[in-house]
Design a protein around this motif. Structure first.
Motif, PDB file in Angstrom:
ATOM      1  N   GLU A  59       0.705  -1.170  -0.057  1.00 37.04           N
ATOM      2  CA  GLU A  59      -0.022  -0.007   0.121  1.00 37.04           C
ATOM      3  C   GLU A  59       1.045   1.170   0.166  1.00 37.04           C
ATOM      4  N   GLU A  60       0.623   2.163  -0.897  1.00 34.72           N
ATOM      5  CA  GLU A  60       1.335   3.495  -0.995  1.00 34.72           C
ATOM      6  C   GLU A  60       1.296   3.913   0.456  1.00 34.72           C
ATOM      7  N   ALA A  61       2.505   4.606   1.047  1.00 35.86           N
ATOM      8  CA  ALA A  61       2.826   5.031   2.219  1.00 35.86           C
ATOM      9  C   ALA A  61       4.057   5.773   2.212  1.00 35.86           C
ATOM     10  N   PHE A  62       4.117   6.723   3.284  1.00 42.02           N
ATOM     11  CA  PHE A  62       5.465   7.396   3.350  1.00 42.02           C
ATOM     12  C   PHE A  62       6.344   6.750   4.215  1.00 42.02           C
ATOM     13  N   TYR A  63       7.710   6.776   3.976  1.00 39.24           N
ATOM     14  CA  TYR A  63       8.641   6.043   4.659  1.00 39.24           C
ATOM     15  C   TYR A  63      10.081   7.053   4.904  1.00 39.24           C
ATOM     16  N   ILE A  64      10.526   6.602   5.881  1.00 38.90           N
ATOM     17  CA  ILE A  64      11.848   7.308   6.153  1.00 38.90           C
ATOM     18  C   ILE A  64      12.869   6.045   6.309  1.00 38.90           C
ATOM     19  N   MET A  65      14.174   6.641   5.756  1.00 39.74           N
ATOM     20  CA  MET A  65      15.426   5.565   5.999  1.00 39.74           C
ATOM     21  C   MET A  65      16.584   6.392   6.224  1.00 39.74           C
ATOM     22  N   ASN A  66      17.740   5.783   6.502  1.00 40.48           N
ATOM     23  CA  ASN A  66      19.146   6.439   6.688  1.00 40.48           C
ATOM     24  C   ASN A  66      19.510   6.849   5.198  1.00 40.48           C
TER      25      ASN A  66
END
Length: 185
Positions: A33-40
């Protein structure tokens, strides 16, 4: 003279600025499902960033960190199909709607923060324009109000004197600066 090649359709662009947090924010459907993500920055530790506070939202677009990294501007598709610009605290709380398009036909997209964080430039199909809104949701001002060709991906110059953008109708890039930016500082 050689003909320019067509500009490919862009993919959602992650924001690498992160306000010094070392985090990248992006949109993905990696979990179905389309979503916002964060990562290093190195790609490690990807995780969902926040839930959109409305279950009937069907799209999330173009997240952009504020210059100080404390907030994120983004374009969110509403249940009726229109898109609006929101500013959210970086912890995913305090959603503030900056534009109020409705009816499924008008959209606000591609938010870009001014270098001082006081304003956000965005594109809209409302007369195919380029607009600026204050980051507190006041003062929504059209800069380019020209029905010929979509104007997308605005980006401020470091000194706030110019905005560069892409015109979709002829694959050209133009810089906007006619004094209007100075008049709304």
């Amino acid at each position: 003279t050689p003909e320019p090649s067509p500009t490919p359709e862009p993919s959602p662009t992650p924001d690498f600025s992160g306000g010094g947090s070392g985090k990248i924010i992006f949109v993905s459907n990696r979990d179905g499902e389309e979503a916002f993500y964060i990562m290093n920055y190195d790609g490690s530790e990807p995780e969902p960033w926040t839930e959109v506070p409305s279950p009937d939202v069907s799209g999330r677009f173009a997240p952009s960190y504020s210059p100080d990294g404390s907030q994120v501007a983004l374009s969110r598709e509403e249940a009726d199909g229109s898109r609006n610009i929101y500013v959210i605290d970086v912890d995913g709380t305090d959603w503030q709607q900056l534009t109020s398009y409705s009816g499924g036909t008008l959209n606000a997209s591609f938010p870009d923060w001014s270098p001082d964080g006081s304003q956000i430039a965005y594109s809209s199909n409302d007369n195919e324009g380029l607009y600026i809104v204050n980051s507190d949701a006041s003062g929504n001002i059209p800069l380019l109000d020209n029905p010929i060709g979509f104007k997308g991906y605005p980006s401020w110059s470091p000194d706030r004197s110019q905005i560069v953008l892409n015109r979709a109708y002829d694959n050209a890039t133009e810089t906007f600066s006619d004094g209007a930016i100075d008049s709304i500082k």
